[in-house]
Design a protein around this motif. Structure first.
Motif, PDB file in Angstrom:
ATOM      1  N   GLU A   1       5.936   8.211   4.734  1.00 51.11           N
ATOM      2  CA  GLU A   1       6.238   7.760   3.381  1.00 51.11           C
ATOM      3  C   GLU A   1       5.530   6.442   3.078  1.00 51.11           C
ATOM      4  O   GLU A   1       5.078   6.210   1.946  1.00 51.11           O
ATOM      5  CB  GLU A   1       7.751   7.601   3.209  1.00 51.11           C
ATOM      6  N   ALA A   2       5.403   5.596   4.096  1.00 53.96           N
ATOM      7  CA  ALA A   2       4.670   4.339   3.910  1.00 53.96           C
ATOM      8  C   ALA A   2       3.215   4.620   3.538  1.00 53.96           C
ATOM      9  O   ALA A   2       2.645   3.943   2.677  1.00 53.96           O
ATOM     10  CB  ALA A   2       4.742   3.495   5.181  1.00 53.96           C
ATOM     11  N   LEU A   3       2.621   5.632   4.178  1.00 56.85           N
ATOM     12  CA  LEU A   3       1.246   6.007   3.847  1.00 56.85           C
ATOM     13  C   LEU A   3       1.148   6.507   2.406  1.00 56.85           C
ATOM     14  O   LEU A   3       0.191   6.182   1.693  1.00 56.85           O
ATOM     15  CB  LEU A   3       0.742   7.083   4.814  1.00 56.85           C
TER      16      LEU A   3
ATOM     17  N   ALA B   1      -2.937   2.072  -4.374  1.00 54.30           N
ATOM     18  CA  ALA B   1      -4.322   2.085  -4.837  1.00 54.30           C
ATOM     19  C   ALA B   1      -4.406   2.639  -6.256  1.00 54.30           C
ATOM     20  O   ALA B   1      -5.152   2.116  -7.104  1.00 54.30           O
ATOM     21  CB  ALA B   1      -5.186   2.905  -3.886  1.00 54.30           C
ATOM     22  N   GLU B   2      -3.639   3.688  -6.538  1.00 55.16           N
ATOM     23  CA  GLU B   2      -3.626   4.258  -7.879  1.00 55.16           C
ATOM     24  C   GLU B   2      -3.070   3.244  -8.884  1.00 55.16           C
ATOM     25  O   GLU B   2      -3.567   3.123 -10.007  1.00 55.16           O
ATOM     26  CB  GLU B   2      -2.774   5.535  -7.910  1.00 55.16           C
ATOM     27  N   SER B   3      -2.041   2.516  -8.464  1.00 53.55           N
ATOM     28  CA  SER B   3      -1.440   1.513  -9.345  1.00 53.55           C
ATOM     29  C   SER B   3      -2.423   0.388  -9.643  1.00 53.55           C
ATOM     30  O   SER B   3      -2.478  -0.121 -10.762  1.00 53.55           O
ATOM     31  CB  SER B   3      -0.177   0.940  -8.704  1.00 53.55           C
ATOM     32  N   ILE B   4      -3.190  -0.009  -8.624  1.00 57.19           N
ATOM     33  CA  ILE B   4      -4.211  -1.042  -8.823  1.00 57.19           C
ATOM     34  C   ILE B   4      -5.217  -0.576  -9.862  1.00 57.19           C
ATOM     35  O   ILE B   4      -5.624  -1.329 -10.756  1.00 57.19           O
ATOM     36  CB  ILE B   4      -4.910  -1.368  -7.489  1.00 57.19           C
TER      37      ILE B   4
ATOM     38  N   VAL C   1      -8.737  -2.452  -3.466  1.00 58.42           N
ATOM     39  CA  VAL C   1      -8.535  -1.150  -2.841  1.00 58.42           C
ATOM     40  C   VAL C   1      -8.874  -1.204  -1.357  1.00 58.42           C
ATOM     41  O   VAL C   1      -8.185  -0.600  -0.528  1.00 58.42           O
ATOM     42  CB  VAL C   1      -9.385  -0.071  -3.549  1.00 58.42           C
ATOM     43  N   ARG C   2      -9.927  -1.936  -0.988  1.00 60.95           N
ATOM     44  CA  ARG C   2     -10.306  -2.024   0.429  1.00 60.95           C
ATOM     45  C   ARG C   2      -9.207  -2.693   1.250  1.00 60.95           C
ATOM     46  O   ARG C   2      -8.983  -2.336   2.406  1.00 60.95           O
ATOM     47  CB  ARG C   2     -11.633  -2.773   0.566  1.00 60.95           C
ATOM     48  N   VAL C   3      -8.514  -3.669   0.654  1.00 57.75           N
ATOM     49  CA  VAL C   3      -7.380  -4.291   1.348  1.00 57.75           C
ATOM     50  C   VAL C   3      -6.305  -3.238   1.608  1.00 57.75           C
ATOM     51  O   VAL C   3      -5.741  -3.150   2.709  1.00 57.75           O
ATOM     52  CB  VAL C   3      -6.818  -5.465   0.528  1.00 57.75           C
ATOM     53  N   ALA C   4      -6.021  -2.428   0.592  1.00 47.97           N
ATOM     54  CA  ALA C   4      -5.026  -1.365   0.752  1.00 47.97           C
ATOM     55  C   ALA C   4      -5.484  -0.349   1.797  1.00 47.97           C
ATOM     56  O   ALA C   4      -4.682   0.151   2.591  1.00 47.97           O
ATOM     57  CB  ALA C   4      -4.770  -0.678  -0.586  1.00 47.97           C
ATOM     58  N   GLN C   5      -6.781  -0.047   1.833  1.00 48.75           N
ATOM     59  CA  GLN C   5      -7.307   0.908   2.800  1.00 48.75           C
ATOM     60  C   GLN C   5      -7.201   0.377   4.234  1.00 48.75           C
ATOM     61  O   GLN C   5      -6.952   1.139   5.170  1.00 48.75           O
ATOM     62  CB  GLN C   5      -8.756   1.255   2.465  1.00 48.75           C
ATOM     63  N   GLN C   6      -7.394  -0.917   4.408  1.00 49.54           N
ATOM     64  CA  GLN C   6      -7.234  -1.515   5.739  1.00 49.54           C
ATOM     65  C   GLN C   6      -5.788  -1.383   6.210  1.00 49.54           C
ATOM     66  O   GLN C   6      -5.524  -1.073   7.381  1.00 49.54           O
ATOM     67  CB  GLN C   6      -7.659  -2.986   5.706  1.00 49.54           C
ATOM     68  N   LEU C   7      -4.864  -1.614   5.289  1.00 57.14           N
ATOM     69  CA  LEU C   7      -3.453  -1.450   5.617  1.00 57.14           C
ATOM     70  C   LEU C   7      -3.170   0.004   5.972  1.00 57.14           C
ATOM     71  O   LEU C   7      -2.438   0.286   6.931  1.00 57.14           O
ATOM     72  CB  LEU C   7      -2.588  -1.893   4.434  1.00 57.14           C
ATOM     73  N   ARG C   8      -3.781   0.929   5.232  1.00 62.75           N
ATOM     74  CA  ARG C   8      -3.588   2.357   5.495  1.00 62.75           C
ATOM     75  C   ARG C   8      -4.129   2.727   6.876  1.00 62.75           C
ATOM     76  O   ARG C   8      -3.519   3.518   7.593  1.00 62.75           O
ATOM     77  CB  ARG C   8      -4.288   3.185   4.422  1.00 62.75           C
ATOM     78  N   THR C   9      -5.261   2.173   7.242  1.00 65.37           N
ATOM     79  CA  THR C   9      -5.844   2.455   8.559  1.00 65.37           C
ATOM     80  C   THR C   9      -4.908   2.023   9.677  1.00 65.37           C
ATOM     81  O   THR C   9      -4.698   2.748  10.656  1.00 65.37           O
ATOM     82  CB  THR C   9      -7.201   1.749   8.707  1.00 65.37           C
ATOM     83  N   ARG C  10      -4.305   0.837   9.518  1.00 64.63           N
ATOM     84  CA  ARG C  10      -3.365   0.360  10.537  1.00 64.63           C
ATOM     85  C   ARG C  10      -2.130   1.262  10.596  1.00 64.63           C
ATOM     86  O   ARG C  10      -1.618   1.563  11.677  1.00 64.63           O
ATOM     87  CB  ARG C  10      -2.966  -1.085  10.247  1.00 64.63           C
ATOM     88  N   GLN C  11      -1.658   1.681   9.432  1.00 65.56           N
ATOM     89  CA  GLN C  11      -0.483   2.562   9.396  1.00 65.56           C
ATOM     90  C   GLN C  11      -0.784   3.907  10.054  1.00 65.56           C
ATOM     91  O   GLN C  11       0.045   4.462  10.774  1.00 65.56           O
ATOM     92  CB  GLN C  11      -0.029   2.777   7.946  1.00 65.56           C
ATOM     93  N   ARG C  12      -1.984   4.442   9.808  1.00 64.67           N
ATOM     94  CA  ARG C  12      -2.349   5.732  10.401  1.00 64.67           C
ATOM     95  C   ARG C  12      -2.451   5.622  11.915  1.00 64.67           C
ATOM     96  O   ARG C  12      -2.086   6.551  12.650  1.00 64.67           O
ATOM     97  CB  ARG C  12      -3.673   6.243   9.813  1.00 64.67           C
ATOM     98  N   ALA C  13      -2.974   4.506  12.402  1.00 60.39           N
ATOM     99  CA  ALA C  13      -3.066   4.303  13.849  1.00 60.39           C
ATOM    100  C   ALA C  13      -1.671   4.253  14.463  1.00 60.39           C
ATOM    101  O   ALA C  13      -1.418   4.838  15.519  1.00 60.39           O
ATOM    102  CB  ALA C  13      -3.841   3.023  14.151  1.00 60.39           C
ATOM    103  N   SER C  14      -0.767   3.558  13.780  1.00 64.03           N
ATOM    104  CA  SER C  14       0.613   3.480  14.262  1.00 64.03           C
ATOM    105  C   SER C  14       1.271   4.854  14.216  1.00 64.03           C
ATOM    106  O   SER C  14       2.019   5.228  15.129  1.00 64.03           O
ATOM    107  CB  SER C  14       1.401   2.476  13.413  1.00 64.03           C
TER     108      SER C  14
END
Length: 397
Positions: A172-174, A181-184, A364-377
């Motif tokens: 759900e966090a992902l 990103a859509e909101s941005i 968006v790239r900031v959000a994508q970096q956060l997404r990458t960390r979440q996916r790894a977790s």
């Protein structure tokens, strides 16, 4: 705890009732087809109200709350779910094997079993059909599962439910990050538009980018030396992400490889598919050292970098405005829609100043970096959960 004794599933379930809606009075009923199950979340998310006179031929099985549904097609995708209370009495497609536990089997224990890697692997091995692999109800019924006492089943199910809940929260966090990103996009660009700024809406995509198709699979090989190179097919290009776990290779000449080679920030868009997925695509960020693309994938390469940012373009193309253009322009047959290169080149753009686009891309790239960390977790949690499942069904939990 010692190794668990195995029981055949058919001895642990009870039959379900069937009916033919078309032979009944004209009324509404809840229908659960294969597409109603979210394969990632293992939930029924899209049951629909259907008239009996319009019922599909597969609408036959009457389900109860607590029944476990197992899709019999593409078992590798593991389309399974538990029927919730609000769908008690609904009708399920015959594409599901409906498992209704008897008094010796706990529903949640069964649900976790049909999600387990061992069960999935067994079904994949027994599936038939190369292009459309499927299993039968009989194969599922004849499978076996480890069966402890009912109290132990409940204990194991409770532990796995708790671990599953952690996975669900991470998933759900992902989802929320994607919505961020859509909101941005809507907030930043909507604010710019609301302030009365002038948009440049006279440009078409073909005026600021090169749009091209890819290599044709099964073509007659040229009379020249060939070498294998990775190529992206439709399955590899998803909505704002690339699925690169199964990239195939194709034999191509050096000239073809040079012609179709992907460059950083190329926007890849699928030619067609389900109407609601038109405009599906993602940016290429040199995920592989070398790759080309199939002819059912369009490559959009920006030629006017002073006017268009690639991140902005990828979000604008997949926006509601973009999808509406594709739906208006697409050729549709039997539920499949497709666009051609000329239609894509005529795609109308709304371009705020490049500085506004670049600010959007930065956020968006900031959000994508956060997404990458979440996916790894999430990947780590998935591995831990698989280990937990294995121990649970070997009696070692």
């Amino acid at each position: 705890m010692s190794q668990l004794m195995h029981r055949v599933l058919r001895d642990l379930i009870v039959p379900v009732s069937t009916w033919n809606p078309r032979q009944s009075e004209d009324e509404n009923f809840n229908y659960i087809d294969l597409g109603a199950v979210d394969q990632a979340r293992k939930l029924i998310t899209a049951a629909r109200l259907t008239r009996t006179k319009e019922a599909p031929s597969r609408a036959r099985q009457i389900v109860s709350a607590g029944d476990v549904l197992v899709s019999t097609v593409r078992p590798n995708l593991n389309g399974v779910a538990v029927v919730p209370g609000e769908l008690d009495g609904a009708t399920a497609s015959t594409g599901f094997c409906v498992l209704r536990p008897n008094a010796a089997l706990n529903t949640r224990f069964l649900f976790h079993w049909v999600k387990s890697p061992g069960f999935v692997a067994d079904m994949v091995r027994k599936a038939t059909g190369a292009s459309y692999p499927a299993i039968s109800d009989r194969i599922i019924h004849e499978s076996s599962l480890p069966l402890p006492s009912l109290p132990e089943q409940r204990r194991i199910a409770a532990v796995l439910d708790q671990a599953d809940g952690l996975l669900a929260k991470r998933c759900e966090a992902l989802v929320q990050i994607d919505r961020l990103a859509e909101s941005i996009f809507l907030e930043l660009l909507g604010r710019y538009y609301a302030n009365g700024a002038s948009w440049n809406d006279s440009l078409h995509l073909g005026q600021v980018a090169e749009v091209s198709s890819g290599i044709t699979k099964g073509r007659k090989p040229p009379q020249a030396s060939l070498r294998a190179v990775p190529y992206l097919a439709v399955v590899n290009v998803q909505e704002k992400r690339l699925e690169l776990s199964n990239v195939k290779q194709i034999e191509a000449t050096e000239q073809e490889i040079e012609r179709y080679r992907l460059h950083e920030d190329d926007l890849l868009l699928t030619e067609g598919g389900d109407p609601d997925k038109l405009g599906r695509g993602s940016l290429w960020n040199n995920e592989l050292p070398e790759a080309i693309h199939q002819n059912h994938i369009f490559r959009v390469r920006i030629t006017a970098g002073e006017k268009v940012d690639p991140v902005y373009l990828s979000y604008f193309v997949s926006s509601d405005r973009g999808k509406q253009y594709f739906l208006r322009s697409a050729k549709q047959t039997t539920g499949i829609a497709s666009i051609n290169m000329a239609q894509l080149r005529r795609f109308p753009l709304l371009l705020p100043p490049i500085e506004v686009q670049q600010e959007f891309a930065r956020r968006v790239r900031v959000a994508q970096q956060l997404r990458t960390r979440q996916r790894a977790s999430l990947a780590e949690l998935d591995a831990l959960f698989a280990s937990l499942q294995d121990r649970a069904f070997r009696g070692l939990l």
